[in-house]
Write a protein that holds these residues in place. Structure first.
Motif, PDB file in Angstrom:
ATOM      1  N   LYS A 191       0.397  -1.204  -0.060  1.00  0.00           N
ATOM      2  CA  LYS A 191       0.023  -0.194   0.399  1.00  0.00           C
ATOM      3  C   LYS A 191       1.184   1.559  -0.128  1.00  0.00           C
ATOM      4  N   GLU A 192       0.663   1.926  -0.744  1.00  0.00           N
ATOM      5  CA  GLU A 192       1.800   3.404  -1.096  1.00  0.00           C
ATOM      6  C   GLU A 192       3.148   2.901  -1.420  1.00  0.00           C
ATOM      7  N   GLY A 193       3.600   1.618  -1.566  1.00  0.00           N
ATOM      8  CA  GLY A 193       4.830   1.861  -1.920  1.00  0.00           C
ATOM      9  C   GLY A 193       5.428   1.061  -0.219  1.00  0.00           C
ATOM     10  N   ARG A 194       4.563   0.999   0.384  1.00  0.00           N
ATOM     11  CA  ARG A 194       4.818  -0.070   1.978  1.00  0.00           C
ATOM     12  C   ARG A 194       4.540  -1.128   1.316  1.00  0.00           C
ATOM     13  N   LEU A 195       5.086  -1.812   2.424  1.00  0.00           N
ATOM     14  CA  LEU A 195       5.196  -3.324   2.287  1.00  0.00           C
ATOM     15  C   LEU A 195       3.761  -3.632   3.604  1.00  0.00           C
ATOM     16  N   LEU A 196       2.768  -3.788   3.588  1.00  0.00           N
ATOM     17  CA  LEU A 196       1.957  -3.889   5.092  1.00  0.00           C
ATOM     18  C   LEU A 196       2.292  -4.755   5.379  1.00  0.00           C
ATOM     19  N   ALA A 197       2.138  -6.602   4.469  1.00  0.00           N
ATOM     20  CA  ALA A 197       1.619  -7.993   5.143  1.00  0.00           C
ATOM     21  C   ALA A 197       2.708  -8.984   4.535  1.00  0.00           C
ATOM     22  N   GLN A 198       3.264 -10.295   4.932  1.00  0.00           N
ATOM     23  CA  GLN A 198       3.648 -11.034   3.424  1.00  0.00           C
ATOM     24  C   GLN A 198       3.557 -12.024   4.186  1.00  0.00           C
ATOM     25  N   GLY A 199       3.276 -13.694   3.759  1.00  0.00           N
ATOM     26  CA  GLY A 199       2.730 -14.220   4.953  1.00  0.00           C
ATOM     27  C   GLY A 199       2.011 -15.322   4.197  1.00  0.00           C
ATOM     28  N   SER A 200       1.293 -16.408   4.455  1.00  0.00           N
ATOM     29  CA  SER A 200       0.460 -17.349   3.839  1.00  0.00           C
ATOM     30  C   SER A 200      -0.924 -16.551   3.334  1.00  0.00           C
ATOM     31  N   VAL A 201      -1.832 -16.726   2.998  1.00  0.00           N
ATOM     32  CA  VAL A 201      -2.308 -16.514   2.388  1.00  0.00           C
ATOM     33  C   VAL A 201      -3.734 -16.421   3.719  1.00  0.00           C
ATOM     34  N   TYR A 202      -3.505 -17.651   4.702  1.00  0.00           N
ATOM     35  CA  TYR A 202      -4.718 -17.634   5.821  1.00  0.00           C
ATOM     36  C   TYR A 202      -3.732 -16.285   6.554  1.00  0.00           C
ATOM     37  N   GLU A 203      -2.420 -15.931   7.277  1.00  0.00           N
ATOM     38  CA  GLU A 203      -2.041 -15.262   7.984  1.00  0.00           C
ATOM     39  C   GLU A 203      -2.216 -14.253   7.315  1.00  0.00           C
ATOM     40  N   VAL A 204      -2.412 -13.275   5.842  1.00  0.00           N
ATOM     41  CA  VAL A 204      -2.728 -12.310   5.328  1.00  0.00           C
ATOM     42  C   VAL A 204      -4.231 -12.472   5.886  1.00  0.00           C
ATOM     43  N   PHE A 205      -5.393 -12.618   4.727  1.00  0.00           N
ATOM     44  CA  PHE A 205      -6.405 -12.685   4.455  1.00  0.00           C
ATOM     45  C   PHE A 205      -7.043 -12.887   6.174  1.00  0.00           C
TER      46      PHE A 205
END
Lengths: 286, 258
Positions: free
Chosen positions: A213-227
């Protein structure tokens, strides 16, 4: 060891706008990664960095543990390994016929004509456009152009494919076809990084998710972690993918379903389990 | 443009080697110019017409439109040849006095004009054999085999591709303008056309930038690579027909047919 590592990557366009800010992430070999984020979040800019089209203003990128270099030979080697599918096929396709366009990359690699022809045939077969090889590009439909663009990258036999929203503006059957092709490639060890706006698609297809979002990392992880992170989704104004939302709402047991068919099977087996304990549920099941 | 392109890709001679079509067309073109008779020009016109419409199955209307595309200019030229202006009365033909001069037409001027008309029409029809039956990528391959300058060939290829891309952009912009009453009056239409011209340039420029990135992503380093594609059909029939036409023209000349 991660295949691709991005360390504190920042990039500003010549006009001055900062597209990426202190971005750090890693991508494992053979993974299916969904790159999600709203318009202007830096997805395309990140993909162009990974292909060496853009050089970081700050920070660095490692591929197979080695920092990217930007001399001619290093870029040639990188782009042989890392293919980029552009968002609009019209930006990528330029030759007179489909066959010539697919052969453009392999010929640039200096391969022998026989090998180039073999790769054209192979890429065309994988994307199901064998009968279009002699057709001029302007005579193709949007879906055929998208597949031709993918074939042009496949012909270079990359180990990493960066796909910049290739499914946007395609009809659902063509989207399913391309996703299935990406699945086949991933099953054969290819790493796929798919930029998309479609969270449902990202949830059902990817192994892991990178959210920008706006050039920054919001999250990285498995689909379950992020969603599964309701606070994160709310901060972006995103809706939780509905198979996961229903799973969580119903407090269903087992592994969260990824696709509609899995969710329905899940609900069905759950209700079936309840019906054995309480016959009144049969009405609800019906 | 759409019709010509569709014709080149779908006609029954599309898969025939471009060399054969070009040689056949050139043989008849040269014969037309060399014999320079109405009868020989008619032979070329008929033979090409049969090849284009009968063998290649190009639509009659398209062939007539292409062959007659230069009719306006041709009639202007023929008009200047057929009309004779003379200070004295014309010994033959018809004429009328006009401001102390005689304006009219003589049998010789009419014959010269008819010959010019037939020759030009036949020559254009010979070129239509190439234009209506040969896909551009075949002409590009032929140009490469003939070792024409690579820069010229690449430019031709890109111009052809961008012609289509730009046409699509233009159609989209015009549709968007028309949907918001951009062409409601001549004043708004003029304004819309101005905006289109300016935007088209900018969008084309941006697209070139993105295309350049796409080339770089596929390891383009300055030389457009070339690949000889699979062989096309040989068509000695075309060469035989053109030689037959030349024989017929020679016969007509020998017989003294004008």
């Amino acid at each position: 060891m991660a295949l691709i590592e991005v360390e504190a990557l920042s990039y500003s366009y010549p006009a001055g706008s900062e597209a990426l800010h202190e971005l750090s992430l890693s991508i494992s070999a053979g993974s299916r990664v969904a790159l999600v984020g709203p318009n202007g979040s830096g997805k395309s800019t990140l993909l162009r960095h990974l292909n060496g089209l853009l050089q970081p203003t700050h920070g660095r990128i490692r591929f197979r543990g080695e920092a990217l270099r930007y001399d001619r030979l290093a870029l040639r080697a990188l782009r042989q390994q890392v293919g980029l599918i552009f968002q609009d096929p019209e930006d990528q396709l330029f030759a007179a016929t489909v066959g010539e366009d697919i052969g453009f990359g392999p010929l640039n690699l200096g391969l022998a004509p026989s090998e180039v022809k073999r790769r054209i045939a192979s890429a065309a077969a994988a994307t199901d456009i064998v009968d279009l090889l002699d057709r001029p590009l302007h005579a193709l439909s949007a879906g055929q152009k998208a597949r031709a663009a993918v074939a042009g990258v496949l012909a270079m036999t990359p180990t990493v494919i960066l796909a910049d929203e290739p499914l946007a503006s395609l009809d659902p059957p063509t989207q399913t076809r391309l996703l299935s092709l990406f699945d086949d490639l991933a099953n054969n060890g290819c790493t796929i990084l798919l930029a998309t706006h479609d969270l449902e698609q990202a949830y059902s297809w990817a192994d892991c998710v990178i959210a920008l979002k706006e050039g920054r990392l919001l999250a990285q992880g498995s689909v379950y972690e992020v969603f599964g992170n309701a606070a994160l989704l709310e901060s972006c104004g995103w809706q939780q993918p509905w198979p996961l939302a229903i799973y969580l709402t119903m407090c269903l047991p087992g592994v969260p379903p990824r696709r509609r068919s899995e969710l329905l099977a899940h609900i069905k087996s759950h209700l079936h389990g309840i019906s054995h304990n309480d016959g009144t549920v049969r009405t609800a099941e019906a | 443009m759409y019709q010509i392109d569709q014709s080149t890709n779908t006609n029954r001679l599309a898969a025939t080697r471009a060399e054969h079509k070009v040689i056949a067309a050139l043989i008849m073109l040269v014969a037309c110019l060399a014999f320079d008779r109405i009868s020989t020009s008619l032979v070329a016109l008929i033979v090409v017409g049969v090849l284009v419409m009968g063998v290649a199955r190009v639509k009659v209307r398209l062939w007539v439109r292409i062959t007659s595309a230069e009719l306006f200019f041709l009639l202007l030229s023929v008009g200047s040849v057929v009309i004779v202006i003379s200070p004295a009365a014309l010994p033959q033909g018809v004429g009328m006095g006009f401001g102390g001069n005689w304006i009219g037409m003589t049998p010789q001027s009419a014959q010269t004009a008819a010959r010019l008309f037939a020759r030009t029409l036949a020559a254009v029809s010979c070129l239509s054999l190439i234009a209506l039956t040969t896909p551009l990528h075949d002409l590009v391959r032929l140009s490469r085999r003939l070792h024409l300058p690579a820069l010229l060939i690449d430019l031709t290829l890109l111009t052809y591709r961008f012609l289509w891309v730009t046409t699509v952009m233009l159609e989209q912009m015009q549709a968007a303008q028309a949907a918001r009453l951009g062409n409601a009056t001549w004043r708004t239409a003029l304004r819309s056309a101005g905006i289109t011209a300016a935007r088209l340039f900018i969008r084309s420029y941006q697209r070139i930038g993105r295309l350049s990135d796409a080339w770089a992503a596929r390891n383009f380093e300055g030389d457009m690579p070339r690949l000889e594609q699979h062989g096309r059909e040989h068509a000695p029939m075309l060469l035989l027909v053109s030689l037959f036409a030349v024989l017929a023209m020679t016969g007509l000349r020998w017989l003294g047919v004008p």
